[in-house]
Scaffold this active site. Structure first.
Site, PDB file in Angstrom:
ATOM      1  N   MET A 120     -17.240  -7.404   3.287  1.00 16.35           N
ATOM      2  CA  MET A 120     -16.394  -6.255   2.980  1.00 16.35           C
ATOM      3  C   MET A 120     -17.179  -5.147   2.277  1.00 16.35           C
ATOM      4  SD  MET A 120     -12.587  -7.650   2.291  1.00 16.35           S
ATOM      5  CE  MET A 120     -11.600  -8.009   3.769  1.00 16.35           C
ATOM      6  N   GLY A 121     -16.631  -3.952   2.299  1.00 13.68           N
ATOM      7  CA  GLY A 121     -17.286  -2.801   1.702  1.00 13.68           C
ATOM      8  C   GLY A 121     -17.264  -1.612   2.651  1.00 13.68           C
ATOM      9  N   VAL A 154     -11.152 -13.790   4.108  1.00 22.75           N
ATOM     10  CA  VAL A 154     -11.398 -14.886   3.159  1.00 22.75           C
ATOM     11  C   VAL A 154     -12.029 -14.397   1.864  1.00 22.75           C
ATOM     12  CG1 VAL A 154     -11.564 -16.835   4.755  1.00 22.75           C
ATOM     13  CG2 VAL A 154     -13.572 -15.426   4.333  1.00 22.75           C
ATOM     14  N   GLU A 180     -19.254  -3.678   5.954  1.00 27.24           N
ATOM     15  CA  GLU A 180     -18.490  -3.240   7.130  1.00 27.24           C
ATOM     16  C   GLU A 180     -18.557  -1.730   7.349  1.00 27.24           C
ATOM     17  OE1 GLU A 180     -14.289  -4.164   6.602  1.00 27.24           O
ATOM     18  OE2 GLU A 180     -14.415  -3.696   4.472  1.00 27.24           O
ATOM     19  N   THR A 206      -4.301   3.324  -6.366  1.00 26.63           N
ATOM     20  CA  THR A 206      -3.317   3.028  -7.398  1.00 26.63           C
ATOM     21  C   THR A 206      -3.621   3.791  -8.681  1.00 26.63           C
ATOM     22  OG1 THR A 206      -3.012   0.833  -6.482  1.00 26.63           O
ATOM     23  CG2 THR A 206      -2.310   1.165  -8.771  1.00 26.63           C
ATOM     24  N   ARG A 241       0.869  -1.166   0.000  1.00 31.30           N
ATOM     25  CA  ARG A 241       0.000   0.000   0.000  1.00 31.30           C
ATOM     26  C   ARG A 241       0.902   1.211   0.000  1.00 31.30           C
ATOM     27  NH1 ARG A 241      -5.351  -1.425   1.171  1.00 31.30           N
ATOM     28  NH2 ARG A 241      -5.532  -3.510   2.036  1.00 31.30           N
ATOM     29  N   GLU A 249      -8.477   2.093  -6.381  1.00 31.21           N
ATOM     30  CA  GLU A 249      -8.694   3.522  -6.489  1.00 31.21           C
ATOM     31  C   GLU A 249      -7.408   4.309  -6.231  1.00 31.21           C
ATOM     32  OE1 GLU A 249     -10.834   5.267  -3.433  1.00 31.21           O
ATOM     33  OE2 GLU A 249     -11.146   7.108  -4.587  1.00 31.21           O
ATOM     34  N   ASP A 280     -14.241  -4.605  -4.191  1.00 32.73           N
ATOM     35  CA  ASP A 280     -15.393  -3.835  -3.722  1.00 32.73           C
ATOM     36  C   ASP A 280     -16.316  -3.375  -4.846  1.00 32.73           C
ATOM     37  OD1 ASP A 280     -14.653  -4.000  -1.063  1.00 32.73           O
ATOM     38  OD2 ASP A 280     -13.398  -2.224  -1.174  1.00 32.73           O
TER      39      ASP A 280
END
Lengths: 341, 341, 341, 341
Positions: free
Chosen positions: A169-170, A273, A222, A105, A72, A103, A127
């Site tokens: 996720m999100g 996961v 999340e 990157t 990152r 995003e 996402d």
């Protein structure tokens, strides 16, 4: 032609498939040379790289992770490094650089492109929040993993007569929650785009029990938050990168629902996961096509662009446009899931 | 409103998800009544049906097959039955009929629509050969099953130092072959749209062995045929419905490749596993959306139309247009797979 | 013969397969009648039941959960209900009762058996902690789910250059941790049977990084605890049933490892996905055989016994023996996993 | 100590897990050196080998195939090569050779052991037909793949109202047919150990249709044959190794059942997908334990032995005993499946 490729940001099923596809298309079909930078932008900034031939990408199509490593990076770090990047690109005689990432990157890619470097971006995000492309690889795998987990959790929720709050996720968008929730027949889907009203959610779940059902499954992204005043909610604050920290929305929802409904409610946090391991066939094909078209774009000199899926076609869109805004779940898509509440 | 629904044609993962979605949307959101006809058009022609309430579609979202049963029907049989269909629709007080099926079903749907019946079609095909929609449910599952099989077969081909010729579904189009072949990194992909030249195919596979590789995987659609004169080829003839019979292309290719390359070559015919069982998350979502939008179309009086996916949107297209031509693999899509040869 | 069957305790893949097998064997082969009690012991105590014929168990072989429902019961509750149980058994004319459940259920079964009721137990536990049987159904599925998750997490750990601490089920025994850890090639496996020394664990993980590796996977059973004095550790206390509460060992380990190693460490808690959903083929066969043999035992009058797997044979063992002690991971089995550290 | 390892015979999920385990245990725990022979016995006879260190087995635990390659060998070829094998073992200074393979390999291993070479065998077969061990790795994976296919085929058989005859592996024994048939709830299971009576089989399947069911699934092992006189049956003859050739029993059964029942019947031949690809968790653990114990046996000088699973323990049995007879499906195991007819 000499092409550099790098992967940046979090893990995402399909990264290796893109790398392999870039090498196949470039080396076999164009006679190009390809080098891979190690650990994302770090490799470009420090000139840390290795040659990529056919042998070095053999057998990686279906593997998770990235053979090039990733890291990152904060945009400001990269800003200071534009000159170093330019020097390495020049020194290595690169005609094109293909960064594969999300995003952050793509924003960095735009920065370098604006500075004159020959960049073709490949979007990546589990996402599904990158505008300008219908979808990116990694998302289908994440949804598949979440759906399989939801399928399993349903029987346990029923046997134990519980409400299960399943956190997927999100952080900013609810795409995984929406799709996995629809795919698994969740009884409520909670997304960041639409702060939830705790009374309304309690009513939806409560109605199931009143109708004689013995369990309920709530899928929550999340990053979902209650409508202000709707319930007490502890946010997670922000981390060193300015990213919001994990608030534990599923845990907080479970406590609240259990209190309000007087039914056992338990949180399940699917976590990492969703973002690792072997990609689905869908993601492998999409990743392969992205790699193929990124090489084509490089050969056509279409720099400052990013590959994108539009319908069934791979097209190119300006990096500028791609990073302008997040793609959120629109009201009409959320409405389609209403029928499963 | 009163809505009738039926499923027709071969098995396809996602049929139950459409039925469930139609019932959910119609009953819960519109207060409609829904009835299901048994065994496809037969049920409509004979008035064989049952009511579908929420309870009757509970738990079917992720199941393969169709709770309504299905049957294959010849268009000419249906032609004679238009009046009977009309009578049953009238007697049952139906405001809309939603047939879910493939090319044959949609042609029949058009016939009834042209005769004035209130029809909204939902396209279904694991083959992905229906024009006017980017994709249909069932296809992603079929590709996933084929890809998983190819993943497994690769290690065996390598251990046994063999050429494996893997035959996947696709009588008229090579979509499953193309996508699963790309997803699994097949070394050659043979599709009906492009008759193969046996010399060329032998050369492609032979080159791998010359390069020191010890195995090869060829994916072939069941409807693929050699270029005339390219090799002796026994066709399967036609069956009672005028459909081409199974020619056993993989078996014939294996014999021919073994003879020409002097390497063990074995056919593997994946067969029916590609068209049954639980749908992928992708197919469940698409099927659910199709059902939702079919009900909306009925309520808007958009008859003579078929649901379709365009990009990320569900739209409606005229049945007339949908059944005009098969959607075949275009040259540029096939070219993208070239890199894996 | 008239046979009653019930399922009790937590969800476990294979419960439905046992129920189906009991009904098939009893009804088809012996001409028996079978009734199912609802929600475990509660159904027996309250006489809440329904008849189970072939139709009522159609299609349930591969489904998770239990069509009879389940509930957790405290042994003392049952103790007070022996007379009521006896009355319902007599009133229903039952010749045998087959309770399917874990340690608590089998203890309750023994209580009833000692009181003279005709009981044949079927052991069930995803934890594999029931002595007297090589293994129980549900365990293989749990290990499979955990292993698949570990396979996925590995690529993410590597991409993110992290230590992942993956918490799997097992409050008192480390079987799931041991088998899934071995299956996935975990770098350390921590089980309740052997309190871990934090210095040693840090050394094991640290050595990987010193050797140039960029990630590590630690599998930890939820009931694992540090050797006293080895690190500060917050236990979860006990709940109303006297069961130990969730201590969050993975979370605590992640904090401690991150601090000691100066590497990002993250906890992943697999949770309920391990205990629900469709059983593996292994578990379906074992569950089916258990059901078959439980009916045979009933017909032979072998009451007070429990079905058990010994090698490849299904045998019967006294309930008394079966509930005497937990089956823990022996030192020599743990040693076999040393090679993966 | 210096240890040689080789894999021989057909592909089998878990081969790589054994190789990795041998290397881990030997190198890490004992400080041994390990070399791998290429392509099975051929590598030993020709002295074709490479060193195996930790790096060379990294990441192979979950992969199908064998990194060492394999080949089939006729015992008589090996007989003539005992001296050459002895010379290579001496020249390489090997203290032990660990061949991993099926019945043929173990017979060859015994031959070399009888000639004085230090052999520890590891049994491998997806067919589960090796006596002296409860089970071998590969079998669980094969059963899992077959079961998943059967799960899928069921919905298609039902939708199409057909009899599906599904042919699984097993030339001499019906273990895969038995276990996958039980796991998937097949309506008839046909194994080589018990020649089938065509009238009886027709009656079993026919009874389902008489009872109003609309489909049936018959699982048949590839080596199954009708009782003489029970139907016309074309055998496949024998190949150059004296092995029986593929008779196509499913195809012949489908034709005969269709004729007798006047129902559509179709053969599905699962083929090689059963023997390749990633092993199940069960098989990975068993393979890892076999490798671990083979190294221990070598260190204890327990030559002429083979690792075996007995209950939950790994033990050693004499190669002589292990290769004496095939392990066939006993009548009482077949009877347990009766309930599913």
């Amino acid at each position: 032609m000499r092409i550099g490729v790098l992967t940046s940001g979090g893990d995402c099923p399909g990264l290796n498939a893109v790398i392999r596809s870039v090498v196949h298309r470039a080396v076999v079909d164009h006679g190009d040379e390809v080098i891979g930078f190690h650990d994302g932008w770090r490799g470009l900034l420090e000139g840390d790289h290795r040659p990529l031939d056919l042998e070095s990408v053999a057998g990686i199509l279906a593997t998770g992770g990235t053979v090039l490593g990733s890291s990152r990076v904060r945009p400001e770090d990269l800003r200071g490094g534009v000159e170093r990047a330019r020097e390495h690109v020049a020194a290595l005689g690169l005609d094109a650089v293909i960064p594969i990432g999300g995003e952050g990157t793509l924003k960095a890619a735009r920065l370098l492109s604006d500075a004159g470097l020959p960049i073709v971006g490949v979007p990546k995000t589990i996402d599904n929040d990158i505008a300008s492309t219908d979808v990116t690889f990694g998302f289908d795998t994440a949804v598949g993993v979440a759906t399989e987990a939801l399928d399993r959790l349903k029987t346990t929720a029923e046997s134990h007569q519980r409400v299960l709050i399943v956190e997927v996720m999100g952080r900013h968008t609810g795409w995984i929650a929406l799709q996995s929730g629809m795919a698994a027949g969740a009884h409520a889907i909670v997304v960041p785009e639409r702060p939830f009203d705790m009374d309304e959610l309690t009513a939806v779940v409560g109605k199931r029990f009143e109708a004689g059902k013995r369990f309920a499954i709530v899928v929550v992204a999340e990053g979902a938050k209650p409508r202000p005043g709707s319930m007490e909610f502890e946010t997670g604050g922000t981390d060193v990168y300015g990213h919001e920290r994990f608030a534990g929305v599923a845990r907080q929802l479970a406590v609240e629902l259990e209190r309000r409904l007087d039914k056992e409610a338990r949180p399940v946090i699917l976590g990492h996961v969703q973002r690792g391991g072997t990609p689905t066939a869908y993601d492998r094909v999409l990743a392969t096509r992205f790699g193929w078209h990124a090489v084509e774009a490089a050969h056509r000199g279409a720099f400052g662009m990013m590959t994108a899926l539009r319908g069934t076609d791979i097209t190119l869109v300006p990096l500028a446009e791609a990073t302008e805004r997040l793609k959120t779940v629109p009201a009409e898509r959320y409405a389609e899931a209403d029928c499963v509440l």
